[in-house]
Design a protein around this motif. Sequence first.
Motif, PDB file in Angstrom:
ATOM      1  N   PHE A 163      58.408  39.673  31.327  1.00 15.81           N
ATOM      2  CA  PHE A 163      57.744  38.521  31.943  1.00 15.81           C
ATOM      3  C   PHE A 163      56.502  38.958  32.723  1.00 15.81           C
ATOM      4  O   PHE A 163      55.435  38.347  32.612  1.00 15.81           O
ATOM      5  N   ASP A 164      56.662  40.025  33.511  1.00 16.75           N
ATOM      6  CA  ASP A 164      55.551  40.506  34.333  1.00 16.75           C
ATOM      7  C   ASP A 164      54.373  40.999  33.497  1.00 16.75           C
ATOM      8  O   ASP A 164      53.228  40.938  33.939  1.00 16.75           O
ATOM      9  N   ASN A 165      54.626  41.502  32.314  1.00 10.67           N
ATOM     10  CA  ASN A 165      53.547  42.037  31.483  1.00 10.67           C
ATOM     11  C   ASN A 165      52.974  41.036  30.490  1.00 10.67           C
ATOM     12  O   ASN A 165      51.806  41.148  30.107  1.00 10.67           O
ATOM     13  N   LEU A 166      53.769  40.066  30.043  1.00  3.57           N
ATOM     14  CA  LEU A 166      53.307  39.136  29.013  1.00  3.57           C
ATOM     15  C   LEU A 166      52.797  37.812  29.567  1.00  3.57           C
ATOM     16  O   LEU A 166      51.948  37.175  28.945  1.00  3.57           O
ATOM     17  N   MET A 167      53.304  37.386  30.725  1.00  2.87           N
ATOM     18  CA  MET A 167      52.949  36.061  31.210  1.00  2.87           C
ATOM     19  C   MET A 167      52.168  36.058  32.518  1.00  2.87           C
ATOM     20  O   MET A 167      51.298  35.225  32.717  1.00  2.87           O
ATOM     21  N   VAL A 168      52.449  36.977  33.404  1.00  2.00           N
ATOM     22  CA  VAL A 168      51.810  36.945  34.720  1.00  2.00           C
ATOM     23  C   VAL A 168      50.312  37.267  34.657  1.00  2.00           C
ATOM     24  O   VAL A 168      49.501  36.527  35.229  1.00  2.00           O
ATOM     25  N   ALA A 219      34.319  29.103  28.712  1.00  2.00           N
ATOM     26  CA  ALA A 219      34.656  30.157  27.749  1.00  2.00           C
ATOM     27  C   ALA A 219      35.844  30.991  28.222  1.00  2.00           C
ATOM     28  O   ALA A 219      36.846  31.098  27.519  1.00  2.00           O
ATOM     29  N   ALA A 220      35.750  31.570  29.402  1.00  2.00           N
ATOM     30  CA  ALA A 220      36.780  32.508  29.849  1.00  2.00           C
ATOM     31  C   ALA A 220      38.085  31.815  30.191  1.00  2.00           C
ATOM     32  O   ALA A 220      39.162  32.303  29.837  1.00  2.00           O
ATOM     33  N   ARG A 221      38.028  30.692  30.880  1.00  2.00           N
ATOM     34  CA  ARG A 221      39.277  30.001  31.253  1.00  2.00           C
ATOM     35  C   ARG A 221      40.027  29.477  30.030  1.00  2.00           C
ATOM     36  O   ARG A 221      41.239  29.678  29.941  1.00  2.00           O
ATOM     37  N   PRO A 222      39.357  28.798  29.078  1.00  2.00           N
ATOM     38  CA  PRO A 222      40.096  28.381  27.883  1.00  2.00           C
ATOM     39  C   PRO A 222      40.679  29.555  27.097  1.00  2.00           C
ATOM     40  O   PRO A 222      41.807  29.467  26.595  1.00  2.00           O
ATOM     41  N   LEU A 223      39.932  30.660  26.997  1.00  2.00           N
ATOM     42  CA  LEU A 223      40.475  31.828  26.295  1.00  2.00           C
ATOM     43  C   LEU A 223      41.639  32.435  27.069  1.00  2.00           C
ATOM     44  O   LEU A 223      42.602  32.920  26.470  1.00  2.00           O
ATOM     45  N   GLY A 224      41.568  32.396  28.393  1.00  2.00           N
ATOM     46  CA  GLY A 224      42.692  32.849  29.202  1.00  2.00           C
ATOM     47  C   GLY A 224      43.918  31.978  28.988  1.00  2.00           C
ATOM     48  O   GLY A 224      45.052  32.459  28.949  1.00  2.00           O
ATOM     49  N   TYR A 265      44.838  35.423  35.658  1.00  5.09           N
ATOM     50  CA  TYR A 265      43.434  35.411  35.243  1.00  5.09           C
ATOM     51  C   TYR A 265      42.934  33.983  35.054  1.00  5.09           C
ATOM     52  O   TYR A 265      41.804  33.658  35.418  1.00  5.09           O
ATOM     53  N   THR A 266      43.771  33.120  34.499  1.00  6.45           N
ATOM     54  CA  THR A 266      43.338  31.765  34.185  1.00  6.45           C
ATOM     55  C   THR A 266      43.345  30.848  35.402  1.00  6.45           C
ATOM     56  O   THR A 266      42.415  30.072  35.592  1.00  6.45           O
ATOM     57  N   PHE A 267      44.372  30.949  36.240  1.00  9.94           N
ATOM     58  CA  PHE A 267      44.556  29.939  37.279  1.00  9.94           C
ATOM     59  C   PHE A 267      44.396  30.439  38.714  1.00  9.94           C
ATOM     60  O   PHE A 267      44.330  29.628  39.626  1.00  9.94           O
ATOM     61  N   ASN A 268      44.344  31.740  38.940  1.00 10.45           N
ATOM     62  CA  ASN A 268      44.422  32.231  40.315  1.00 10.45           C
ATOM     63  C   ASN A 268      43.249  33.141  40.696  1.00 10.45           C
ATOM     64  O   ASN A 268      43.438  34.130  41.381  1.00 10.45           O
ATOM     65  N   ARG A 269      42.064  32.795  40.287  1.00  9.60           N
ATOM     66  CA  ARG A 269      40.886  33.555  40.706  1.00  9.60           C
ATOM     67  C   ARG A 269      39.752  32.575  40.922  1.00  9.60           C
ATOM     68  O   ARG A 269      39.719  31.506  40.327  1.00  9.60           O
ATOM     69  N   LEU A 303      36.255  30.669  40.649  1.00  7.56           N
ATOM     70  CA  LEU A 303      35.407  30.357  39.502  1.00  7.56           C
ATOM     71  C   LEU A 303      34.186  31.270  39.491  1.00  7.56           C
ATOM     72  O   LEU A 303      33.477  31.390  40.485  1.00  7.56           O
ATOM     73  N   GLY A 304      33.970  31.944  38.382  1.00 12.19           N
ATOM     74  CA  GLY A 304      32.828  32.838  38.236  1.00 12.19           C
ATOM     75  C   GLY A 304      33.101  34.277  38.635  1.00 12.19           C
ATOM     76  O   GLY A 304      32.250  35.125  38.485  1.00 12.19           O
ATOM     77  N   ASP A 305      34.297  34.570  39.121  1.00  7.30           N
ATOM     78  CA  ASP A 305      34.657  35.923  39.545  1.00  7.30           C
ATOM     79  C   ASP A 305      35.413  36.592  38.400  1.00  7.30           C
ATOM     80  O   ASP A 305      36.569  36.282  38.153  1.00  7.30           O
ATOM     81  N   PHE A 306      34.762  37.526  37.704  1.00  6.45           N
ATOM     82  CA  PHE A 306      35.386  38.203  36.572  1.00  6.45           C
ATOM     83  C   PHE A 306      36.002  39.535  36.950  1.00  6.45           C
ATOM     84  O   PHE A 306      36.459  40.264  36.095  1.00  6.45           O
ATOM     85  N   ARG A 307      35.980  39.913  38.204  1.00  3.95           N
ATOM     86  CA  ARG A 307      36.534  41.194  38.628  1.00  3.95           C
ATOM     87  C   ARG A 307      38.020  41.143  38.707  1.00  3.95           C
ATOM     88  O   ARG A 307      38.692  40.224  38.822  1.00  3.95           O
TER      89      ARG A 307
END
Length: 101
Positions: free
Chosen positions: A81-86, A48-53, A91-95, A97-101
Amino acid sequence: MHYVKRLVLVVAVAAFLAGPLAQSAMAEDYSVNSGEPSGATMVVDMFAARPLGFVSLIFGTATFVVSLPFSAWGGNTGEAFDNLMVPPAMYTFNRPLGDFR
């Protein structure tokens, strides 16, 4: 065009249904395990969260591309760029799995 409408409807319904699931999994997980994500939280994150991210990253990228001439003219391309893409990419690729903080 009918396919696009159906896809948008499916994504919206999935997001609507995944919200309470994610909240309950996170509340149960962090209160019981003191910070270690459970399997349920990881499943909610993965499906759910990764696809929405990722969808958020696509929309952020499209917005960045559309606003690129204006941000280049104003001299704030890096800030756009820093506000729209980073944030969506992090959130999607650099945390974990299961860590929503």
